[in-house]
Design a protein around this motif. Structure first.
Motif, mmCIF file in Angstrom:
data_model
loop_
_atom_site.group_PDB
_atom_site.id
_atom_site.type_symbol
_atom_site.label_atom_id
_atom_site.label_comp_id
_atom_site.label_asym_id
_atom_site.label_seq_id
_atom_site.Cartn_x
_atom_site.Cartn_y
_atom_site.Cartn_z
ATOM 1 N N ASP A 98 0.838 -1.210 0.000
ATOM 2 C CA ASP A 98 0.000 0.000 0.000
ATOM 3 C C ASP A 98 0.869 1.254 0.000
ATOM 4 O OD1 ASP A 98 -2.231 -1.553 -0.010
ATOM 5 O OD2 ASP A 98 -2.749 -1.245 2.105
ATOM 6 N N LEU A 99 1.935 1.234 0.785
ATOM 7 C CA LEU A 99 2.816 2.401 0.870
ATOM 8 C C LEU A 99 3.550 2.623 -0.449
ATOM 9 C CD1 LEU A 99 3.970 4.634 2.666
ATOM 10 C CD2 LEU A 99 5.755 3.039 3.385
ATOM 11 N N ILE A 100 4.029 1.543 -1.047
ATOM 12 C CA ILE A 100 4.723 1.641 -2.338
ATOM 13 C C ILE A 100 3.794 2.223 -3.396
ATOM 14 C CG2 ILE A 100 5.759 0.303 -4.227
ATOM 15 C CD1 ILE A 100 6.694 -1.676 -1.953
ATOM 16 N N MET A 101 2.571 1.711 -3.459
ATOM 17 C CA MET A 101 1.619 2.166 -4.473
ATOM 18 C C MET A 101 1.181 3.615 -4.225
ATOM 19 S SD MET A 101 1.565 -0.171 -6.588
ATOM 20 C CE MET A 101 0.305 0.536 -7.645
ATOM 21 N N ALA A 102 1.170 4.034 -2.981
ATOM 22 C CA ALA A 102 0.825 5.424 -2.672
ATOM 23 C C ALA A 102 1.905 6.389 -3.148
ATOM 24 C CB ALA A 102 0.607 5.587 -1.171
#
Length: 388
Positions: A202-206
């Motif tokens: 989720d953090l990477i995609m954000a």
């Protein structure tokens, strides 16, 4: 004549201005590590990737103070360490972080045979992107807390299972696996690692539209497998082409060395003697280069099969060369003595595994008599098939 002189001076001035315009912005890291003795050598080492990168600068401590200078063209993470020691601290800088100040209470210690630079009350100022970095990776501390918590709850059953495995008591293991305590521990472990994957993804995609996405992907994984290719391709072009994006690409889509001369070989024997790859392949039809380490159980388990391969094919022209990537020479020497290797054995001096792009071990490469790679990342079974 005056016109010519003035024109020449103007041209030189313009050249100087162009040079300054294209020169990478410089940084100065000024630090105070109170507690270190004068003469202690500190190193500035690139960090944030899976590579074992070399120091790009060093500074000698005087009165607890030190200074590093250099330049960057895009955001980079660095680690300040004492030469020959683990520990230290990390600092994120970019083109705007021109004057960075680092303060801490420092001490040098030794634990379990390793040397550490320990820092307390660390404070970094003058680099806003460093503050952003701390915020981006704060999730790891939360995950660490969760990891310790479920392991603490399952400590008793985990210890019993570990002891049964050590004693190879399969009946005891079967009994423990059926207990509610173990089922609970196993369920919590699965839930934890599922949460790790979701949180980091989720953090990477954000952050997929900029270099942070690539950096955080490197930060989340210790190594990459083909399963991470879709995650990488979901990053923006800017993220993929950033410094850290290129590091990921090298791992996920390696060029390899097939049909090329073998890469750098810098390693030493147990009596401190170096050897070149040319010397090692000389007089042999083929040479199998095996990367391993004392702590790598799959590596250790494969050694009996390597010995059988050596016994069968060495008389026909096969040589084996083992290269350990152990960080501690003592660990390598102990394992080497225990395994009683019958072929040349070396300890990587630091550049070899990086040059061969070793990401996971065991890793084996087959070379011909000229030192050309004819097969890479092969298994022992594949080597036997190739050499029939």
């Amino acid at each position: 004549m005056k016109t010519i002189k003035i024109t020449g001076m103007l041209a030189l001035l313009l050249c100087a201005m162009v040079t300054l315009a294209f020169r990478a912005p410089g940084y100065t890291i000024t630090g105070t590590f109170m507690g270190l003795t004068d003469g202690t050598v500190l190193e500035l080492v690139p960090s944030g990737s899976h590579d074992d990168e070399k120091a790009i600068g060093n500074a000698t401590v005087k009165g607890g103070r030190f200074t590093f200078t250099g330049s960057v063209t895009e955001p980079r993470l660095f680690r300040i360490v004492a030469k020959g020691y683990y520990g230290g601290c990390q600092i994120m800088i970019n083109q705007k972080a021109t004057n960075v100040i680092v303060n801490a209470k420092a001490s040098l210690s030794e634990r379990n045979g390793s040397k550490f630079l320990d820092l307390q009350d660390l404070k970094v100022s003058g680099s806003p992107i460093h503050e952003e970095y701390l915020q981006k990776v704060a999730y790891r501390e939360q995950l660490n807390q969760e990891h310790m918590a479920y392991n603490k709850r399952g400590e008793a059953i985990a210890k019993q299972v570990s002891n049964a495995r050590r004693d190879k008591n399969n009946a005891k293991l079967d009994s423990l696996y059926k207990t509610e305590a173990y089922k609970t521990f196993e369920a919590e472990e699965r839930a934890f690692f599922s949460n790790v994957t979701k949180t980091s993804t989720d953090l990477i995609m954000a952050n997929k539209d900029n270099w942070w996405g690539a950096f955080l992907m490197l930060n989340a994984y210790s190594y990459f497998t083909p399963e991470q290719k879709p995650l990488f391709t979901s990053l923006s072009k800017n993220a993929q082409e950033s410094y850290y994006g290129q590091k990921i690409k090298e791992e996920l889509f390696p060029k390899g060395f097939l049909n090329e001369k073998a890469p750098t070989f810098e390693a030493a024997t147990n009596n401190k003697k170096d050897a070149s790859l040319i010397q090692l392949v000389k007089g042999h039809k083929y040479t199998l280069v095996d990367f391993w380490a004392s702590w790598c159980q799959p590596c250790r388990k494969s050694i009996p099969a390597l010995k059988a391969l050596y016994e069968e094919l060495n008389p026909k022209g096969l040589q084996i060369v083992s290269i350990s990537i152990d960080k501690k020479e003592a660990d390598w020497l102990k394992a080497e003595q225990e395994e009683k290797l019958q072929w040349p054995s070396y300890l990587d001096k630091g550049a070899t595994s990086a040059a061969w792009k070793i990401r996971a071990i065991p890793a084996m490469f087959l070379l011909d008599e000229k030192g050309v790679v004819v097969a890479e990342n092969v298994t022992i079974a594949q080597v036997k098939e190739l050499l029939k």
